[in-house]
Design a protein around this motif. Structure first.
Motif, PDB file in Angstrom:
ATOM      1  N   VAL A  39      -9.032  -4.816 -35.486  1.00  0.00           N
ATOM      2  CA  VAL A  39      -8.067  -5.666 -36.186  1.00  0.00           C
ATOM      3  C   VAL A  39      -6.668  -5.178 -35.823  1.00  0.00           C
ATOM      4  CG1 VAL A  39      -9.633  -6.150 -38.107  1.00  0.00           C
ATOM      5  CG2 VAL A  39      -8.110  -4.156 -38.219  1.00  0.00           C
ATOM      6  N   PRO A  40      -5.638  -5.998 -35.998  1.00  0.00           N
ATOM      7  CA  PRO A  40      -4.276  -5.557 -35.675  1.00  0.00           C
ATOM      8  C   PRO A  40      -3.861  -4.336 -36.504  1.00  0.00           C
ATOM      9  CG  PRO A  40      -4.343  -7.937 -35.925  1.00  0.00           C
ATOM     10  CD  PRO A  40      -5.665  -7.422 -36.403  1.00  0.00           C
ATOM     11  N   ALA A  41      -3.179  -3.390 -35.853  1.00  0.00           N
ATOM     12  CA  ALA A  41      -2.644  -2.228 -36.569  1.00  0.00           C
ATOM     13  C   ALA A  41      -1.503  -2.673 -37.475  1.00  0.00           C
ATOM     14  CB  ALA A  41      -2.155  -1.184 -35.581  1.00  0.00           C
ATOM     15  N   LYS A  42      -1.378  -2.001 -38.602  1.00  0.00           N
ATOM     16  CA  LYS A  42      -0.315  -2.329 -39.557  1.00  0.00           C
ATOM     17  C   LYS A  42       0.937  -1.479 -39.338  1.00  0.00           C
ATOM     18  CE  LYS A  42      -3.832  -3.292 -43.084  1.00  0.00           C
ATOM     19  NZ  LYS A  42      -4.399  -2.844 -44.392  1.00  0.00           N
ATOM     20  N   THR A  43       0.753  -0.327 -38.691  1.00  0.00           N
ATOM     21  CA  THR A  43       1.831   0.648 -38.567  1.00  0.00           C
ATOM     22  C   THR A  43       2.077   0.984 -37.101  1.00  0.00           C
ATOM     23  OG1 THR A  43       1.060   1.619 -40.654  1.00  0.00           O
ATOM     24  CG2 THR A  43       2.630   2.912 -39.354  1.00  0.00           C
ATOM     25  N   PRO A  44       3.322   1.020 -36.646  1.00  0.00           N
ATOM     26  CA  PRO A  44       3.582   1.406 -35.251  1.00  0.00           C
ATOM     27  C   PRO A  44       3.385   2.900 -35.031  1.00  0.00           C
ATOM     28  CG  PRO A  44       5.654   1.043 -36.416  1.00  0.00           C
ATOM     29  CD  PRO A  44       4.566   0.631 -37.363  1.00  0.00           C
ATOM     30  N   ILE A  45       2.932   3.256 -33.841  1.00  0.00           N
ATOM     31  CA  ILE A  45       2.825   4.667 -33.470  1.00  0.00           C
ATOM     32  C   ILE A  45       4.224   5.220 -33.230  1.00  0.00           C
ATOM     33  CG2 ILE A  45       1.993   6.273 -31.711  1.00  0.00           C
ATOM     34  CD1 ILE A  45      -0.275   4.315 -31.145  1.00  0.00           C
ATOM     35  N   VAL A  99      -6.628   0.230 -25.209  1.00  0.00           N
ATOM     36  CA  VAL A  99      -7.839   0.605 -25.952  1.00  0.00           C
ATOM     37  C   VAL A  99      -7.541   0.596 -27.456  1.00  0.00           C
ATOM     38  CG1 VAL A  99      -9.617   2.367 -26.232  1.00  0.00           C
ATOM     39  CG2 VAL A  99      -8.514   2.052 -24.015  1.00  0.00           C
ATOM     40  N   PRO A 100      -8.440   0.071 -28.268  1.00  0.00           N
ATOM     41  CA  PRO A 100      -8.205   0.091 -29.718  1.00  0.00           C
ATOM     42  C   PRO A 100      -8.071   1.516 -30.250  1.00  0.00           C
ATOM     43  CG  PRO A 100     -10.022  -1.382 -29.178  1.00  0.00           C
ATOM     44  CD  PRO A 100      -9.695  -0.625 -27.929  1.00  0.00           C
ATOM     45  N   LEU A 101      -7.261   1.664 -31.280  1.00  0.00           N
ATOM     46  CA  LEU A 101      -7.103   2.951 -31.940  1.00  0.00           C
ATOM     47  C   LEU A 101      -8.334   3.264 -32.786  1.00  0.00           C
ATOM     48  CD1 LEU A 101      -3.412   2.491 -33.127  1.00  0.00           C
ATOM     49  CD2 LEU A 101      -4.209   3.808 -31.151  1.00  0.00           C
ATOM     50  N   VAL A 102      -8.563   4.538 -33.018  1.00  0.00           N
ATOM     51  CA  VAL A 102      -9.702   4.960 -33.830  1.00  0.00           C
ATOM     52  C   VAL A 102      -9.377   4.832 -35.320  1.00  0.00           C
ATOM     53  CG1 VAL A 102     -11.311   6.853 -34.298  1.00  0.00           C
ATOM     54  CG2 VAL A 102     -10.397   6.532 -31.981  1.00  0.00           C
ATOM     55  N   TYR A 103      -8.117   5.113 -35.668  1.00  0.00           N
ATOM     56  CA  TYR A 103      -7.675   5.022 -37.056  1.00  0.00           C
ATOM     57  C   TYR A 103      -6.301   4.365 -37.113  1.00  0.00           C
ATOM     58  CZ  TYR A 103     -11.311   8.573 -37.524  1.00  0.00           C
ATOM     59  OH  TYR A 103     -12.499   9.244 -37.463  1.00  0.00           O
ATOM     60  N   GLU A 104      -5.941   3.882 -38.270  1.00  0.00           N
ATOM     61  CA  GLU A 104      -4.608   3.335 -38.497  1.00  0.00           C
ATOM     62  C   GLU A 104      -3.577   4.442 -38.276  1.00  0.00           C
ATOM     63  OE1 GLU A 104      -1.620   0.657 -39.392  1.00  0.00           O
ATOM     64  OE2 GLU A 104      -3.769   0.197 -39.192  1.00  0.00           O
ATOM     65  N   PRO A 105      -2.534   4.184 -37.480  1.00  0.00           N
ATOM     66  CA  PRO A 105      -1.514   5.213 -37.254  1.00  0.00           C
ATOM     67  C   PRO A 105      -0.934   5.752 -38.567  1.00  0.00           C
ATOM     68  CG  PRO A 105      -1.202   3.402 -35.728  1.00  0.00           C
ATOM     69  CD  PRO A 105      -2.273   2.969 -36.691  1.00  0.00           C
ATOM     70  N   GLY A 106      -0.813   7.087 -38.624  1.00  0.00           N
ATOM     71  CA  GLY A 106      -0.243   7.731 -39.797  1.00  0.00           C
ATOM     72  C   GLY A 106      -1.180   7.897 -40.966  1.00  0.00           C
ATOM     73  N   SER A 107      -2.461   7.545 -40.793  1.00  0.00           N
ATOM     74  CA  SER A 107      -3.390   7.579 -41.934  1.00  0.00           C
ATOM     75  C   SER A 107      -4.169   8.882 -42.042  1.00  0.00           C
ATOM     76  CB  SER A 107      -4.369   6.407 -41.865  1.00  0.00           C
ATOM     77  OG  SER A 107      -5.249   6.529 -40.750  1.00  0.00           O
ATOM     78  N   ARG A 108      -4.300   9.638 -40.934  1.00  0.00           N
ATOM     79  CA  ARG A 108      -5.053  10.887 -40.978  1.00  0.00           C
ATOM     80  C   ARG A 108      -4.780  11.723 -39.741  1.00  0.00           C
ATOM     81  NH1 ARG A 108     -11.416  10.016 -40.490  1.00  0.00           N
ATOM     82  NH2 ARG A 108     -11.268  12.260 -40.125  1.00  0.00           N
ATOM     83  N   TRP A 109      -5.109  13.024 -39.835  1.00  0.00           N
ATOM     84  CA  TRP A 109      -5.056  13.906 -38.674  1.00  0.00           C
ATOM     85  C   TRP A 109      -6.374  13.763 -37.929  1.00  0.00           C
ATOM     86  CZ3 TRP A 109      -7.595  17.687 -36.082  1.00  0.00           C
ATOM     87  CH2 TRP A 109      -6.860  18.482 -35.183  1.00  0.00           C
ATOM     88  N   SER A 110      -6.323  13.513 -36.638  1.00  0.00           N
ATOM     89  CA  SER A 110      -7.532  13.414 -35.833  1.00  0.00           C
ATOM     90  C   SER A 110      -7.202  13.850 -34.408  1.00  0.00           C
ATOM     91  CB  SER A 110      -8.087  11.983 -35.842  1.00  0.00           C
ATOM     92  OG  SER A 110      -9.305  11.908 -35.137  1.00  0.00           O
TER      93      SER A 110
END
Length: 443
Positions: free
Chosen positions: A147-153, A215-226
């Motif tokens: 799905v579209p990311a809500k937050t910019p990297i 490539v799709p992100l694994v998590y929403e930017p800024g949501s967790r350390w990974s």
């Protein structure tokens, strides 16, 4: 890695030992007298190293430990490989530092923050517009649906592993296969694996960043350390913002000024005798996975990998840490402002995030409240096993360890060469031995 802390007593220990001779930037053999003096100063650490080699747990090991501006104490044991006639391990032996490249890349980015060419909260799309419309996986381990990311990297997220990017050594399922299919594996293991990966990998750092954006992100930017390839993408940002190839930027702005003369992306053929062999353990049996004589690090990489690409020595990495300890200066040469170093070694994670995701593949051990700075973890409080608030550092996939505490003005580097990194628990045993040495000499 765990944020190590050597107690303030280490400064007393090294002073009491009256170590002689300054650390030199040029490759030099370790004088036997100086090594003996360091061993007398740090007998528990020396005994630990000797035991690890004697018990066959590794061919060789080197430690570099410093306090204030006292000469660095180098303690070594064993040799660079199991081969007959292999050179002894020492301060100027060469080791694959893998993810200990990340703090170097992080500090390089902070130089450009200081220069006003990068902003920590700049969107990544400012430098690579293809990152403007990212998508996020809905079920990272089972599907590539997104799905579209809500937050910019942002740049901050790149350097703190909170951008939502993945890592082939961490992810599982379809996204891991997609990273491998697209050649998004910025690391070298041995010539056999490299031949396969090089065919799929982008040929330039900029092309690598552009492909990551597809490539799709694994998590929403800024949501967790990974743990991620964020520092590799950051290398591409450094290249674009500086107008200089990433490897040249590091050579010009960091390695040359600090006298780091044995830190390489490609080991020169004439220096192979100083290179350790890398091993892999199956149970307690080790086998060479990248012999020095035919090492993949003797050939140029596809591009400089900001997350895992460097080979270095205990002496060189100690100089990098010494610069951080001194607030950006070493031997009267300043490469960063003290305010920049203080910011780089503080918790830069987005509000509400902490470094808690401990995965053996990252060489990480987190205990208590931990933050993350420019490419390395930051201890936010004192804790067990000598952990001291304010300690910044990271480790490498082949077992190497590095830490520095600018407030206590202490630092340490440990060089070994084997997978998996935590096979023998050095991230716990080395600080414990150092603490015993400091307590003994502080009495």
């Amino acid at each position: 890695m765990k944020a190590f802390g050597i107690t303030a007593a280490l400064a007393t220990a090294l002073t009491a030992a009256a170590l002689h001779g300054q650390a030199r930037p040029a490759p030099q053999p370790a004088p036997a007298a100086a090594n003996d003096t360091a061993r007398r100063a740090l007998p528990n650490t020396a005994a630990l190293f000797d035991g690890l080699v004697r018990e066959g747990k590794m061919p060789g090991i080197v430690g570099a430990f410093g306090a204030g501006d006292l000469p660095t104490a180098f303690v070594s044991a064993g040799k660079l490989s199991d081969d007959p006639g292999a050179a002894p391990a020492g301060p100027d032996s060469l080791w694959r530092i893998y993810s200990m490249t990340k703090p170097i890349t992080g500090m390089a980015a902070m130089m450009l923050v200081e220069d006003g060419k990068i902003g920590l909260d700049d969107p990544l799309s400012k430098y690579f517009p293809s990152f403007a419309q990212m998508r996020v996986l809905t079920s990272p381990e089972t599907s590539l649906d997104s799905v579209p990311a809500k937050t910019p990297i942002t740049i901050r997220m790149l350097m703190t592993h909170s951008a939502g990017l993945g890592y082939s050594i961490i992810q599982k399922g379809p996204i891991a296969r997609e990273y491998e299919r697209l050649g998004l594996v910025p690391a070298a293991l041995n010539p056999q694996v490299e031949n396969a990966m090089r065919a799929a990998r982008p040929k330039t750092l900029a092309a690598f960043a552009e492909r990551v954006a597809t490539v799709p992100l694994v998590y929403e930017p800024g949501s967790r350390w990974s743990y991620s390839i964020g520092l590799d993408v950051l290398g591409a940002v450094i290249e674009k913002a500086s107008g200089m190839p990433f490897d040249r930027f590091l050579q010009t702005r960091m390695f040359d000024p600090l006298g780091m003369r044995s830190t390489y992306w490609t080991v020169p053929a004439g220096e192979v005798k100083r290179l350790a062999t890398n091993y892999a353990f199956v149970g307690d049996q080790r086998s060479p996975i990248d012999p020095a004589a035919t090492s993949v690090f003797l050939q140029p990489p596809s591009f400089p990998y900001g997350g895992a690409g460097l080979v270095s020595t205990a002496r060189d990495y100690d100089r990098f840490l010494h610069m951080i300890q001194n607030g950006g200066e070493l031997d009267a040469v300043r490469v960063m402002k003290s305010e920049t170093v203080a910011l780089a070694t503080s918790n830069l994670l987005p509000p509400g995030l902490f470094f808690t995701d401990v995965n053996p593949s990252s060489g990480a051990t987190a205990m208590g409240r931990m933050g993350y700075g420019a490419g390395g973890s930051v201890a936010l409080e004192d804790g067990p096993n000598g952990r001291v608030k304010g300690t910044y550092g990271w480790g490498g996939a082949a077992g190497t360890i590095a830490w520095v505490n600018p407030q206590r003005r202490t630092r340490g580097t440990v060089m070994v060469q084997f997978f998996p990194a935590e096979k023998w628990g050095l991230r716990q045993s080395v600080p414990a031995a150092l603490a015993k040495d400091a307590a003994r000499l502080a009495r």
